[in-house]
Design a protein around this motif. Structure first.
Motif, PDB file in Angstrom:
ATOM      1  N   LYS A 159      58.511  29.699  42.338  1.00  9.01           N
ATOM      2  CA  LYS A 159      57.187  29.129  42.623  1.00  9.01           C
ATOM      3  C   LYS A 159      56.076  30.014  42.066  1.00  9.01           C
ATOM      4  CE  LYS A 159      58.430  26.251  46.372  1.00  9.01           C
ATOM      5  NZ  LYS A 159      59.093  26.794  47.532  1.00  9.01           N
ATOM      6  N   ILE A 160      54.905  29.394  41.905  1.00  7.57           N
ATOM      7  CA  ILE A 160      53.721  30.159  41.521  1.00  7.57           C
ATOM      8  C   ILE A 160      53.169  30.841  42.773  1.00  7.57           C
ATOM      9  CG2 ILE A 160      51.400  30.052  40.538  1.00  7.57           C
ATOM     10  CD1 ILE A 160      53.415  29.167  38.510  1.00  7.57           C
ATOM     11  N   ILE A 161      53.019  32.136  42.701  1.00  6.80           N
ATOM     12  CA  ILE A 161      52.491  32.868  43.852  1.00  6.80           C
ATOM     13  C   ILE A 161      51.402  33.837  43.416  1.00  6.80           C
ATOM     14  CG2 ILE A 161      54.701  32.730  45.087  1.00  6.80           C
ATOM     15  CD1 ILE A 161      55.174  35.625  44.429  1.00  6.80           C
ATOM     16  N   LYS A 162      50.638  34.288  44.393  1.00  8.95           N
ATOM     17  CA  LYS A 162      49.617  35.299  44.135  1.00  8.95           C
ATOM     18  C   LYS A 162      50.058  36.570  44.823  1.00  8.95           C
ATOM     19  CE  LYS A 162      44.929  33.677  43.595  1.00  8.95           C
ATOM     20  NZ  LYS A 162      43.698  33.320  44.301  1.00  8.95           N
ATOM     21  N   ALA A 163      50.121  37.665  44.086  1.00 11.14           N
ATOM     22  CA  ALA A 163      50.501  38.943  44.685  1.00 11.14           C
ATOM     23  C   ALA A 163      49.293  39.864  44.670  1.00 11.14           C
ATOM     24  CB  ALA A 163      51.645  39.565  43.895  1.00 11.14           C
ATOM     25  N   SER A 217      45.212  45.358  42.296  1.00 15.77           N
ATOM     26  CA  SER A 217      44.886  44.138  41.555  1.00 15.77           C
ATOM     27  C   SER A 217      45.550  42.909  42.170  1.00 15.77           C
ATOM     28  CB  SER A 217      45.359  44.279  40.100  1.00 15.77           C
ATOM     29  OG  SER A 217      46.765  44.399  40.084  1.00 15.77           O
ATOM     30  N   THR A 218      45.161  41.752  41.678  1.00 14.75           N
ATOM     31  CA  THR A 218      45.796  40.511  42.114  1.00 14.75           C
ATOM     32  C   THR A 218      46.441  39.858  40.900  1.00 14.75           C
ATOM     33  OG1 THR A 218      44.206  40.194  43.869  1.00 14.75           O
ATOM     34  CG2 THR A 218      45.399  38.248  43.158  1.00 14.75           C
ATOM     35  N   LEU A 257      60.056  42.670  43.255  1.00 10.85           N
ATOM     36  CA  LEU A 257      59.739  41.283  42.895  1.00 10.85           C
ATOM     37  C   LEU A 257      59.278  41.199  41.440  1.00 10.85           C
ATOM     38  CD1 LEU A 257      59.287  38.352  44.048  1.00 10.85           C
ATOM     39  CD2 LEU A 257      56.946  39.073  44.507  1.00 10.85           C
ATOM     40  N   VAL A 258      59.791  40.203  40.704  1.00  9.92           N
ATOM     41  CA  VAL A 258      59.421  40.044  39.297  1.00  9.92           C
ATOM     42  C   VAL A 258      58.613  38.761  39.126  1.00  9.92           C
ATOM     43  CG1 VAL A 258      60.279  39.910  36.932  1.00  9.92           C
ATOM     44  CG2 VAL A 258      61.587  41.186  38.648  1.00  9.92           C
ATOM     45  N   LEU A 259      57.406  38.918  38.565  1.00  9.17           N
ATOM     46  CA  LEU A 259      56.505  37.779  38.333  1.00  9.17           C
ATOM     47  C   LEU A 259      56.246  37.614  36.850  1.00  9.17           C
ATOM     48  CD1 LEU A 259      53.415  38.022  40.741  1.00  9.17           C
ATOM     49  CD2 LEU A 259      55.518  36.712  40.994  1.00  9.17           C
ATOM     50  N   GLU A 260      56.126  36.354  36.406  1.00  8.31           N
ATOM     51  CA  GLU A 260      55.712  36.096  35.025  1.00  8.31           C
ATOM     52  C   GLU A 260      54.358  35.396  35.058  1.00  8.31           C
ATOM     53  OE1 GLU A 260      58.243  33.402  32.833  1.00  8.31           O
ATOM     54  OE2 GLU A 260      57.380  34.018  30.918  1.00  8.31           O
ATOM     55  N   ASP A 261      53.344  36.003  34.466  1.00  6.41           N
ATOM     56  CA  ASP A 261      52.019  35.373  34.506  1.00  6.41           C
ATOM     57  C   ASP A 261      51.897  34.302  33.415  1.00  6.41           C
ATOM     58  OD1 ASP A 261      51.249  36.558  32.100  1.00  6.41           O
ATOM     59  OD2 ASP A 261      50.174  38.213  33.068  1.00  6.41           O
ATOM     60  N   SER A 268      54.923  46.494  45.994  1.00  7.79           N
ATOM     61  CA  SER A 268      54.355  46.316  47.318  1.00  7.79           C
ATOM     62  C   SER A 268      53.127  45.428  47.179  1.00  7.79           C
ATOM     63  CB  SER A 268      53.965  47.685  47.873  1.00  7.79           C
ATOM     64  OG  SER A 268      53.229  47.515  49.049  1.00  7.79           O
ATOM     65  N   ALA A 269      53.035  44.375  47.974  1.00  4.78           N
ATOM     66  CA  ALA A 269      51.897  43.464  47.842  1.00  4.78           C
ATOM     67  C   ALA A 269      51.868  42.501  49.014  1.00  4.78           C
ATOM     68  CB  ALA A 269      52.018  42.661  46.549  1.00  4.78           C
ATOM     69  N   ASP A 270      50.717  41.822  49.155  1.00  7.63           N
ATOM     70  CA  ASP A 270      50.634  40.660  50.036  1.00  7.63           C
ATOM     71  C   ASP A 270      50.857  39.439  49.175  1.00  7.63           C
ATOM     72  OD1 ASP A 270      50.114  41.715  52.517  1.00  7.63           O
ATOM     73  OD2 ASP A 270      48.005  42.038  52.033  1.00  7.63           O
ATOM     74  N   ILE A 271      51.683  38.546  49.629  1.00 10.36           N
ATOM     75  CA  ILE A 271      52.036  37.385  48.814  1.00 10.36           C
ATOM     76  C   ILE A 271      51.414  36.121  49.406  1.00 10.36           C
ATOM     77  CG2 ILE A 271      53.944  35.939  47.999  1.00 10.36           C
ATOM     78  CD1 ILE A 271      53.880  38.768  46.796  1.00 10.36           C
ATOM     79  N   GLU A 272      50.769  35.364  48.532  1.00 13.36           N
ATOM     80  CA  GLU A 272      50.249  34.064  48.944  1.00 13.36           C
ATOM     81  C   GLU A 272      51.049  33.014  48.187  1.00 13.36           C
ATOM     82  OE1 GLU A 272      46.157  31.827  48.119  1.00 13.36           O
ATOM     83  OE2 GLU A 272      45.888  33.917  48.748  1.00 13.36           O
TER      84      GLU A 272
END
Ligand code: ATP
Length: 255
Positions: free
Chosen positions: A209-213, A218-219, A233-237, A247-251
């Motif tokens: 899913k698309i998430i905001k970290a 930074s965000t 956690l691995v994200l692709e922008d 480490s982050a807050d995830i939305e």
């Protein structure tokens, strides 16, 4: 805990009626070299701890507020794997006790119908880069009614009672968590994180899913591709750039 089936997890229980936080007591016990698998359980926490100095609301008799002491022979960098392992153990125990399957939100939240029913807090005692103890705090909302939650948690928190519609035995749920935890932990010590990672991904709500970290600096918005073998956690922008999130807050977003 009659009928406990584990060989070391939860064999030594330090029970308290009311504490400031079970993490605080577990830190003290850990520094006194209590056996691995020792657990601090309290009926109530006056000042339960969450991540980043956040508070964990822990009212009397309705939840499971406990801290588990471990001494794995692993490098410091692998400690976050145990947060993920704990989440799998809690989810498996909840499945066994309620027939409902919760979801895991990276790194440390367990959700049902999008609401948080459990949180995990992993803390370390280390000397240089050697782990002395890992202290895993678990907060589980079991028998709170909807109206028992304070206003600020009404929309975001839930309990097994609310989700299942009937009360759940805390003692049985604790025993089930110990059983699943010990099995996963022995598997982890024997075979490493890979089998745990596969189980974790099966329960994870954010993967794909698309998430905001939101990190401290930074965000980053992107698609969650999965976790690495270290539990990162691995994200692709949207530019195709890969980000590793420690480490982050995830939305969670839709998409
Ligand atoms: P999130 O990812 O949900 O923003 P977090 O993982 O950063 O939270 P935690 O350390 O897991 O934070 O938990 C602290 C937060 O959880 C609090 O700030 C509060 O919003 C929420 N919370 C506190 N007590 C409870 C509870 N009993 N049940 C559910 N949520 C709670």
């Amino acid at each position: 805990l009659l009928g406990l089936t584990t060989s070391f997890i939860g064999k030594n229980i330090h029970y308290e009626e009311s504490v400031e936080s079970t993490q605080k007591i577990a830190h003290l016990l850990a520094s006194k070299n209590v056996p691995e698998g020792t657990v601090v359980i309290a009926e109530e926490q006056i000042s339960g701890k969450g991540r980043m100095s956040r508070k964990w609301y822990s009212p009397k008799y309705t939840g499971i507020w406990m801290s588990l002491i471990l001494r794995p022979n692993i490098p410091l960098t692998k400690a976050p794997q145990l947060t993920l392992l704990t989440a799998v153990a809690i989810v498996q125990a909840m499945e066994e006790m309620t027939g409902l399957t919760p979801e895991i939100k990276w790194p440390n939240d367990i959700l049902m119908n999008g609401k948080k029913i459990s949180g995990i807090l992993t803390e370390l005692q280390a000397e240089a880069d050697r782990i002395h103890s890992i202290i895993i705090g678990m907060g589980i909302n079991v028998n709170q009614k909807k109206e028992d939650f304070p206003p600020e948690l009404q929309g975001i928190a839930s309990s097994l009672l609310v989700e299942k519609g009937e009360p759940i035995s805390r003692a049985n749920l604790i025993k089930s968590i110990f059983k699943h935890f010990e099995k996963l932990y022995l598997l982890y010590l024997d075979q490493g994180f890979f089998p745990i990672k596969l189980l974790w991904e099966g329960y994870a709500v954010s993967i794909g899913k698309i998430i905001k970290a939101r990190t401290l600096t930074s965000t980053i918005e992107g698609r969650a591709l999965g976790i690495t073998d270290d539990g990162v956690l691995v994200l692709e922008d949207s530019n195709g750039v890969i980000h590793h999130i420690y480490s982050a807050d995830i939305e969670l977003r839709t998409g």
